[in-house]
Design a protein around this motif. Structure first.
Motif, PDB file in Angstrom:
ATOM      1  N   ASN A 250     -33.456  61.971  13.352  1.00  0.00           N
ATOM      2  CA  ASN A 250     -33.454  61.324  12.042  1.00  0.00           C
ATOM      3  C   ASN A 250     -32.617  60.055  11.990  1.00  0.00           C
ATOM      4  O   ASN A 250     -32.454  59.489  10.901  1.00  0.00           O
ATOM      5  N   SER A 251     -32.089  59.614  13.100  1.00  0.00           N
ATOM      6  CA  SER A 251     -31.253  58.410  13.082  1.00  0.00           C
ATOM      7  C   SER A 251     -32.127  57.161  13.050  1.00  0.00           C
ATOM      8  O   SER A 251     -33.052  57.014  13.848  1.00  0.00           O
ATOM      9  N   PHE A 252     -31.831  56.298  12.123  1.00  0.00           N
ATOM     10  CA  PHE A 252     -32.533  55.017  12.027  1.00  0.00           C
ATOM     11  C   PHE A 252     -31.604  53.891  11.597  1.00  0.00           C
ATOM     12  O   PHE A 252     -31.886  52.719  11.851  1.00  0.00           O
ATOM     13  N   ASP A 253     -30.489  54.232  10.929  1.00  0.00           N
ATOM     14  CA  ASP A 253     -29.611  53.193  10.400  1.00  0.00           C
ATOM     15  C   ASP A 253     -28.955  52.387  11.511  1.00  0.00           C
ATOM     16  O   ASP A 253     -28.874  51.154  11.440  1.00  0.00           O
ATOM     17  N   MET A 254     -28.506  53.084  12.566  1.00  0.00           N
ATOM     18  CA  MET A 254     -27.881  52.365  13.670  1.00  0.00           C
ATOM     19  C   MET A 254     -28.898  51.496  14.405  1.00  0.00           C
ATOM     20  O   MET A 254     -28.611  50.347  14.756  1.00  0.00           O
ATOM     21  N   THR A 265     -41.744  46.603  19.734  1.00  0.00           N
ATOM     22  CA  THR A 265     -41.560  47.989  19.290  1.00  0.00           C
ATOM     23  C   THR A 265     -40.859  48.805  20.376  1.00  0.00           C
ATOM     24  O   THR A 265     -41.056  50.017  20.476  1.00  0.00           O
ATOM     25  N   ALA A 266     -40.014  48.154  21.182  1.00  0.00           N
ATOM     26  CA  ALA A 266     -39.368  48.836  22.307  1.00  0.00           C
ATOM     27  C   ALA A 266     -38.390  49.901  21.843  1.00  0.00           C
ATOM     28  O   ALA A 266     -38.176  50.892  22.538  1.00  0.00           O
ATOM     29  N   THR A 267     -37.776  49.726  20.678  1.00  0.00           N
ATOM     30  CA  THR A 267     -36.811  50.696  20.155  1.00  0.00           C
ATOM     31  C   THR A 267     -37.240  51.237  18.791  1.00  0.00           C
ATOM     32  O   THR A 267     -36.405  51.638  18.000  1.00  0.00           O
ATOM     33  N   GLN A 268     -38.536  51.241  18.541  1.00  0.00           N
ATOM     34  CA  GLN A 268     -39.060  51.705  17.259  1.00  0.00           C
ATOM     35  C   GLN A 268     -39.150  53.230  17.276  1.00  0.00           C
ATOM     36  O   GLN A 268     -40.156  53.817  17.652  1.00  0.00           O
ATOM     37  N   VAL A 269     -38.072  53.901  16.855  1.00  0.00           N
ATOM     38  CA  VAL A 269     -38.080  55.355  16.785  1.00  0.00           C
ATOM     39  C   VAL A 269     -38.832  55.793  15.532  1.00  0.00           C
ATOM     40  O   VAL A 269     -39.137  54.989  14.638  1.00  0.00           O
ATOM     41  N   LEU A 270     -39.127  57.090  15.450  1.00  0.00           N
ATOM     42  CA  LEU A 270     -40.003  57.579  14.395  1.00  0.00           C
ATOM     43  C   LEU A 270     -39.396  57.395  13.011  1.00  0.00           C
ATOM     44  O   LEU A 270     -40.085  56.975  12.071  1.00  0.00           O
ATOM     45  N   ALA A 271     -38.124  57.701  12.843  1.00  0.00           N
ATOM     46  CA  ALA A 271     -37.494  57.548  11.529  1.00  0.00           C
ATOM     47  C   ALA A 271     -37.491  56.093  11.081  1.00  0.00           C
ATOM     48  O   ALA A 271     -37.707  55.795   9.898  1.00  0.00           O
ATOM     49  N   LEU A 272     -37.274  55.175  12.008  1.00  0.00           N
ATOM     50  CA  LEU A 272     -37.311  53.756  11.666  1.00  0.00           C
ATOM     51  C   LEU A 272     -38.726  53.309  11.343  1.00  0.00           C
ATOM     52  O   LEU A 272     -38.930  52.451  10.465  1.00  0.00           O
ATOM     53  N   ASP A 273     -39.716  53.881  12.024  1.00  0.00           N
ATOM     54  CA  ASP A 273     -41.110  53.545  11.736  1.00  0.00           C
ATOM     55  C   ASP A 273     -41.513  54.020  10.342  1.00  0.00           C
ATOM     56  O   ASP A 273     -42.276  53.348   9.637  1.00  0.00           O
ATOM     57  N   TYR A 275     -39.468  54.257   7.780  1.00  0.00           N
ATOM     58  CA  TYR A 275     -38.837  53.281   6.889  1.00  0.00           C
ATOM     59  C   TYR A 275     -39.627  51.977   6.857  1.00  0.00           C
ATOM     60  O   TYR A 275     -39.827  51.374   5.791  1.00  0.00           O
ATOM     61  N   ASP A 276     -40.092  51.520   8.009  1.00  0.00           N
ATOM     62  CA  ASP A 276     -40.822  50.262   8.091  1.00  0.00           C
ATOM     63  C   ASP A 276     -42.156  50.346   7.355  1.00  0.00           C
ATOM     64  O   ASP A 276     -42.543  49.400   6.644  1.00  0.00           O
ATOM     65  N   GLN A 277     -42.874  51.457   7.509  1.00  0.00           N
ATOM     66  CA  GLN A 277     -44.177  51.603   6.864  1.00  0.00           C
ATOM     67  C   GLN A 277     -44.059  51.664   5.343  1.00  0.00           C
ATOM     68  O   GLN A 277     -44.863  51.062   4.617  1.00  0.00           O
ATOM     69  N   ILE A 278     -43.055  52.365   4.840  1.00  0.00           N
ATOM     70  CA  ILE A 278     -42.959  52.580   3.396  1.00  0.00           C
ATOM     71  C   ILE A 278     -42.287  51.407   2.690  1.00  0.00           C
ATOM     72  O   ILE A 278     -42.789  50.907   1.671  1.00  0.00           O
ATOM     73  N   PHE A 279     -41.176  50.917   3.211  1.00  0.00           N
ATOM     74  CA  PHE A 279     -40.371  49.941   2.487  1.00  0.00           C
ATOM     75  C   PHE A 279     -40.640  48.498   2.896  1.00  0.00           C
ATOM     76  O   PHE A 279     -40.272  47.584   2.158  1.00  0.00           O
ATOM     77  N   ARG A 280     -41.253  48.279   4.052  1.00  0.00           N
ATOM     78  CA  ARG A 280     -41.547  46.905   4.464  1.00  0.00           C
ATOM     79  C   ARG A 280     -43.028  46.593   4.328  1.00  0.00           C
ATOM     80  O   ARG A 280     -43.404  45.593   3.726  1.00  0.00           O
ATOM     81  N   GLN A 281     -43.861  47.451   4.903  1.00  0.00           N
ATOM     82  CA  GLN A 281     -45.295  47.218   4.810  1.00  0.00           C
ATOM     83  C   GLN A 281     -45.912  47.836   3.565  1.00  0.00           C
ATOM     84  O   GLN A 281     -47.086  47.618   3.294  1.00  0.00           O
ATOM     85  N   LEU A 282     -45.141  48.607   2.807  1.00  0.00           N
ATOM     86  CA  LEU A 282     -45.581  49.207   1.533  1.00  0.00           C
ATOM     87  C   LEU A 282     -46.836  50.055   1.715  1.00  0.00           C
ATOM     88  O   LEU A 282     -47.648  50.172   0.809  1.00  0.00           O
ATOM     89  N   ASN A 283     -46.960  50.664   2.889  1.00  0.00           N
ATOM     90  CA  ASN A 283     -48.091  51.537   3.187  1.00  0.00           C
ATOM     91  C   ASN A 283     -47.636  52.971   2.964  1.00  0.00           C
ATOM     92  O   ASN A 283     -47.151  53.647   3.873  1.00  0.00           O
ATOM     93  N   LEU A 284     -47.796  53.456   1.741  1.00  0.00           N
ATOM     94  CA  LEU A 284     -47.234  54.744   1.368  1.00  0.00           C
ATOM     95  C   LEU A 284     -47.925  55.903   2.074  1.00  0.00           C
ATOM     96  O   LEU A 284     -47.272  56.859   2.499  1.00  0.00           O
ATOM     97  N   GLY A 285     -49.235  55.863   2.193  1.00  0.00           N
ATOM     98  CA  GLY A 285     -49.962  56.966   2.805  1.00  0.00           C
ATOM     99  C   GLY A 285     -49.592  57.160   4.264  1.00  0.00           C
ATOM    100  O   GLY A 285     -49.273  58.271   4.703  1.00  0.00           O
ATOM    101  N   ARG A 286     -49.633  56.083   5.038  1.00  0.00           N
ATOM    102  CA  ARG A 286     -49.317  56.187   6.459  1.00  0.00           C
ATOM    103  C   ARG A 286     -47.841  56.535   6.669  1.00  0.00           C
ATOM    104  O   ARG A 286     -47.509  57.355   7.528  1.00  0.00           O
TER     105      ARG A 286
END
Length: 316
Positions: A250-254, A265-273, A275-286
Motif C-alpha cells: 500500500n505504499s505510494f507516498d514515498m 512506468t519503471a517504478t509505477q507500483v499498484l497503489a500509485l497507479d 492514485y494516478d488513475q483516479i486523481f490525475r486521469q479522473l478515470n474512476l472506473g478503472r
C-alpha cells in the motif's frame, strides 16, 4: 518487662468492596456502540462499497457522459499489458523490500540485544534513532532520498562515490533499472525500523534461562539463533512478515515524492497507479477496479496470516 503493641503494626481487616450497581433490566450495550458503528459505516464500509460499485462501471470525469454498469473494466484491465507491467513492478518491489526489511531488522535487533546483554552504552539511543526512520512520513522520506540521489556532483551519494575513486555520476533516478533499485533501497531503509522493533520485542520474549541452558549444553551462537531464538519468536516473525507485506503493497507516498512512478512506468507500483488513475486521469472506473485488486491482495495476505495462526494454536 512488658511491651506495648504498636497500633500501626496490627493487621486491619480488609474493607469490603462496594458492590457494583446491578444493570437495570432490559439494558443493552447497543446505544453505546451506535456512535462508533455509525462512524465506521461512514468512513470505512461506505467507501469500500462505493469503490466496488464503481469498479463495475466505466465512470470517468473527463468524458462527461453518464456511466454504464459493465464488467468490461476488469476485462480490459486484465488484458492490458500496462496493468501486467504494474503488477510485475509491484510484486518485485514488495518481494525484495520485505525480504531485506526482515533480514536487516532481525540483524539490528540481534545486535541491539547482544549489546544490551553486555551492558554497552547507547542501546536506548540506538533504538530511538532507528525508530525515527519509521516515524518520518513517507513524503518526507522521498524528498530526503531524492536529495541523496541527485545525479550531479553535488549529490551526496555521487559525491561520496567520487571520493572513493568512481568517475562519472550514477543516474539513480533517471535510469529505469536504477530507479527501481533506488526506490527499493529507500523503502527498505524506511521499513527496517519497524521490523527491528518487532524482532527486538520477539527476542525479549525468550526467557533468559533458555539461553543459559543452551550455553551449558555447548550450543554455539549460530545454533542458539536457529534452534532457540528463531523458533521461539516465530509468531512475532509471522506478524512482522504480514505487516511489512501489507504496508509495502500500500505504499505510494514515498514513491510519489521520489520518482512519481517514473521514469516512464519503471517504478509505477499498484497503489500509485490507483492514485494516478483516479486523481490525475479522473478515470474512476478503472482506478476503482485497480483498488479492488489491491484490496483483494491485502485480504488474501491477512487471511493467510489468520490461517497460520489458527494452525499454530491447534498445534499448541
Amino acid at each position: 518487662m512488658a511491651t506495648t503493641a504498636n497500633p500501626a503494626s496490627r493487621t486491619r481487616p480488609p474493607r469490603p468492596r462496594a458492590a457494583r450497581p446491578a444493570a437495570p433490566p432490559g439494558a443493552s450495550a447497543w446505544p453505546w456502540l451506535l456512535p462508533l458503528g455509525s462512524v465506521l459505516l461512514l468512513v470505512l464500509v461506505y467507501p469500500v462499497v462505493e469503490i466496488v460499485r464503481l469498479s463495475f462501471t466505466d465512470a470517468s470525469l473527463v468524458s462527461g457522459e453518464p456511466y454504464s454498469v459493465t464488467a468490461q473494466t476488469y476485462t480490459s484491465l486484465l488484458a492490458g499489458t500496462d496493468f501486467r507491467h504494474t503488477l510485475q513492478v509491484t510484486f518485485l518491489f514488495v518481494l525484495v523490500s520485505v525480504v531485506f526489511q526482515l533480514l536487516l531488522g532481525l540483524a539490528a535487533a540481534l545486535l541491539i540485544h547482544a549489546a544490551e546483554r553486555r551492558g554497552l552504552r547507547g542501546v536506548v539511543a540506538t533504538r530511538a534513532i532507528v525508530l525515527t526512520a519509521w516515524a518520518i512520513p513517507g513524503v518526507i522520506i522521498g524528498v530526503i532520498w531524492s536529495l541523496l540521489y541527485q545525479e550531479t556532483g553535488a549529490g551526496v551519494l555521487n559525491h561520496g562515490l567520487s571520493l572513493l575513486g568512481f568517475s562519472g555520476n550514477i543516474p539513480f533516478l533517471s535510469d529505469p533499472d536504477n530507479a527501481l533499485v533506488s526506490v527499493i533501497v529507500a523503502n527498505v531503509w524506511r521499513g527496517t525500523a519497524l521490523s527491528m522493533i518487532l524482532c527486538y520485542a520477539g527476542i525479549k520474549t525468550v526467557p533468559e534461562h533458555v539461553y543459559e541452558a543452551a550455553r551449558i549444553d555447548g550450543a554455539s551462537a549460530v545454533q542458539t539463533l536457529f534452534r532457540v531464538t528463531l523458533p521461539m519468536m516465530l509468531p512475532i516473525l509471522t506478524t512482522n512478515l504480514v505487516l511489512a507485506t501489507v504496508e509495502t503493497f500500500n505504499s505510494f507516498d514515498m514513491v510519489l515524492s521520489l520518482t512519481g512512478g517514473g521514469p516512464g512506468t519503471a517504478t509505477q507500483v499498484l497503489a500509485l497507479d490507483v492514485y494516478d488513475q483516479i486523481f490525475r486521469q479522473l478515470n474512476l472506473g478503472r482506478g476503482a477496479a485497480m483498488a479492488v485488486v489491491l484490496m483483494a491482495v491485502n485480504i488474501l495476505v491477512i487471511a493467510l496470516y489468520v490461517r497460520l495462526n489458527e494452525r499454530e494454536e491447534k498445534q499448541t
